[in-house]
Design a protein around this motif. Structure first.
Motif, PDB file in Angstrom:
ATOM      1  N   ARG A  41       1.007  -1.330   0.014  1.00 24.57           N
ATOM      2  CA  ARG A  41       0.106   0.071  -0.092  1.00 24.57           C
ATOM      3  C   ARG A  41       0.894   1.506   0.097  1.00 24.57           C
ATOM      4  O   ARG A  41       0.565   2.188  -0.688  1.00 24.57           O
ATOM      5  CB  ARG A  41      -0.834   0.007   1.265  1.00 24.57           C
ATOM      6  CG  ARG A  41      -2.109  -1.071   0.987  1.00 24.57           C
ATOM      7  CD  ARG A  41      -3.164  -1.102   2.195  1.00 24.57           C
ATOM      8  NE  ARG A  41      -4.135  -1.832   2.286  1.00 24.57           N
ATOM      9  CZ  ARG A  41      -5.406  -1.675   1.798  1.00 24.57           C
ATOM     10  NH1 ARG A  41      -5.177  -0.231   1.378  1.00 24.57           N
ATOM     11  NH2 ARG A  41      -6.093  -2.299   1.431  1.00 24.57           N
ATOM     12  N   ARG A 113       7.146  -7.065  -6.794  1.00 26.79           N
ATOM     13  CA  ARG A 113       7.188  -8.135  -5.746  1.00 26.79           C
ATOM     14  C   ARG A 113       8.815  -8.535  -5.726  1.00 26.79           C
ATOM     15  O   ARG A 113       8.916  -8.622  -4.585  1.00 26.79           O
ATOM     16  CB  ARG A 113       6.438  -9.282  -6.443  1.00 26.79           C
ATOM     17  CG  ARG A 113       5.030  -9.142  -6.797  1.00 26.79           C
ATOM     18  CD  ARG A 113       4.170 -10.561  -6.593  1.00 26.79           C
ATOM     19  NE  ARG A 113       4.030 -10.883  -5.371  1.00 26.79           N
ATOM     20  CZ  ARG A 113       3.069 -10.413  -4.345  1.00 26.79           C
ATOM     21  NH1 ARG A 113       2.179  -9.332  -4.665  1.00 26.79           N
ATOM     22  NH2 ARG A 113       2.685 -10.599  -3.004  1.00 26.79           N
ATOM     23  N   ARG A 188      -3.532 -13.883  -9.964  1.00 25.90           N
ATOM     24  CA  ARG A 188      -2.532 -13.376 -10.807  1.00 25.90           C
ATOM     25  C   ARG A 188      -1.288 -14.633 -10.922  1.00 25.90           C
ATOM     26  O   ARG A 188      -1.253 -15.401 -10.166  1.00 25.90           O
ATOM     27  CB  ARG A 188      -1.589 -12.222  -9.872  1.00 25.90           C
ATOM     28  CG  ARG A 188      -1.131 -12.608  -8.490  1.00 25.90           C
ATOM     29  CD  ARG A 188      -0.724 -11.502  -7.452  1.00 25.90           C
ATOM     30  NE  ARG A 188      -0.327 -11.849  -6.358  1.00 25.90           N
ATOM     31  CZ  ARG A 188      -0.618 -11.183  -5.214  1.00 25.90           C
ATOM     32  NH1 ARG A 188      -1.048  -9.875  -5.149  1.00 25.90           N
ATOM     33  NH2 ARG A 188      -0.086 -11.801  -4.132  1.00 25.90           N
TER      34      ARG A 188
HETATM   35  O1   DC Z   1      -3.885  -6.898   3.233  1.00 23.00           O
HETATM   36  P1   DC Z   1      -4.228  -5.713   2.493  1.00 23.00           P
HETATM   37  O2   DC Z   1      -5.359  -5.632   1.949  1.00 23.00           O
HETATM   38  O3   DC Z   1      -3.769  -4.261   3.049  1.00 23.00           O
HETATM   39  O4   DC Z   1      -3.240  -5.892   1.106  1.00 23.00           O
HETATM   40  C1   DC Z   1      -2.990  -4.976   0.312  1.00 23.00           C
HETATM   41  C2   DC Z   1      -2.976  -5.268  -1.191  1.00 23.00           C
HETATM   42  O5   DC Z   1      -1.537  -5.924  -1.042  1.00 23.00           O
HETATM   43  C3   DC Z   1      -3.619  -6.716  -1.547  1.00 23.00           C
HETATM   44  O6   DC Z   1      -4.946  -6.622  -2.481  1.00 23.00           O
HETATM   45  C4   DC Z   1      -2.774  -7.647  -2.257  1.00 23.00           C
HETATM   46  C5   DC Z   1      -1.326  -6.992  -1.766  1.00 23.00           C
HETATM   47  N1   DC Z   1      -0.564  -7.870  -1.147  1.00 23.00           N
HETATM   48  C6   DC Z   1       0.307  -8.982  -1.512  1.00 23.00           C
HETATM   49  O7   DC Z   1       0.180  -9.015  -2.953  1.00 23.00           O
HETATM   50  N2   DC Z   1       1.009  -9.700  -0.973  1.00 23.00           N
HETATM   51  C7   DC Z   1       1.199  -9.627   0.098  1.00 23.00           C
HETATM   52  N3   DC Z   1       1.805 -10.447   0.966  1.00 23.00           N
HETATM   53  C8   DC Z   1       0.269  -8.657   0.921  1.00 23.00           C
HETATM   54  C9   DC Z   1      -0.635  -7.922   0.362  1.00 23.00           C
END
Ligand code: DC
Length: 226
Positions: A41, A113, A188
């Motif tokens: 975020r 990532r 994804r």
């Molecule tokens: O947990 P959250 O809703 O705050 O996460 C926000 C976004 O971050 C979620 O839509 C996908 C991504 N996310 C991710 O891809 N991998 C993670 N380990 C944590 C979150």
């Protein structure tokens, strides 16, 4: 008594209760706490402040070209966790509508990532930490001592997010936004939301926070003491 310095992972979709549960567990164990979603975020917030919302074509290329200019970080205190973007602490704005609408797209990209994977592993490496996210038990730290997958009915999850008051003006739009993110996050190609091998699944739909914590704590004790 749990005396080791374990890594505990909690994965699952939005609104399953991961953050509340993870923080209580971390405080109880005297461990650190990492909300990896807040890193994605904060990065998305940084991209928005560089103009992401105005980019309509070749967004993936634009994101990958801009991501290196954004540094995110976290203070892992379970009592007062903090997230940073380019050295400044970020607060409620990372839970707001603009970030929420863009974060799944941003976090699906390998260029995003790979950088955050290194950061997460550095932060976790010392142990003594509860880490929540989508791919922690499957990709980031598959060797974790105890792994959990929290889930709940879509309606219950939307209700919780709506009650927090940060992600939408009406319950239906919150439900729609969560369903959309579930879809992107779990389909994804890179590190999708998945149930990690060896993870205990906890459906929190009908459970209180205390009940979820007790169930998970018992399992942590069982795992770490056996
Ligand atoms: O947990 P959250 O809703 O705050 O996460 C926000 C976004 O971050 C979620 O839509 C996908 C991504 N996310 C991710 O891809 N991998 C993670 N380990 C944590 C979150």
């Amino acid at each position: 008594m749990v005396a080791m310095e374990p890594v505990v992972t909690i994965d699952g979709p939005s609104g399953a209760g991961k953050s509340s549960v993870a923080r209580v567990l971390a405080k109880r164990g005297g461990w650190r706490y990492l909300d990896t979603g807040s890193l994605y975020r904060a990065l998305t917030l940084g991209l928005l402040s560089r103009g992401l919302a105005q980019v309509s074509n070749q967004r993936a290329e634009w994101i990958c070209a801009n991501v290196a200019a954004i540094r995110v970080g976290a203070d892992l205190s379970a009592h007062d966790p903090k997230t940073f973007c380019n050295g400044a602490e970020v607060g409620h704005e990372i839970r707001g509508e603009a970030v929420t609408r863009n974060v799944s797209e941003v976090s699906a990209l390998p260029c995003v990532r790979s950088g955050l994977l290194l950061l997460q592993r550095e932060l976790i490496a010392l142990g003594g930490i509860v880490v929540e996210g989508r791919d922690i038990g499957s990709v980031v730290w598959p060797q974790a001592a105890a792994k959990f997958y929290l889930t709940a009915d879509l309606k219950a999850r939307a209700q919780r997010r709506y009650a927090e008051g940060s992600t939408g003006i009406d319950i239906n739009s919150v439900e729609g936004s969560i369903a959309e993110r579930d879809q992107v996050d779990s389909t994804r190609v890179h590190s999708p939301l998945t149930i990690a091998e060896g993870a205990m699944i906890v459906d929190t739909t009908e459970l209180t926070l205390e009940q979820v914590v007790e169930r998970i704590w018992d399992e942590i004790e069982r795992k770490l003491l056996s």
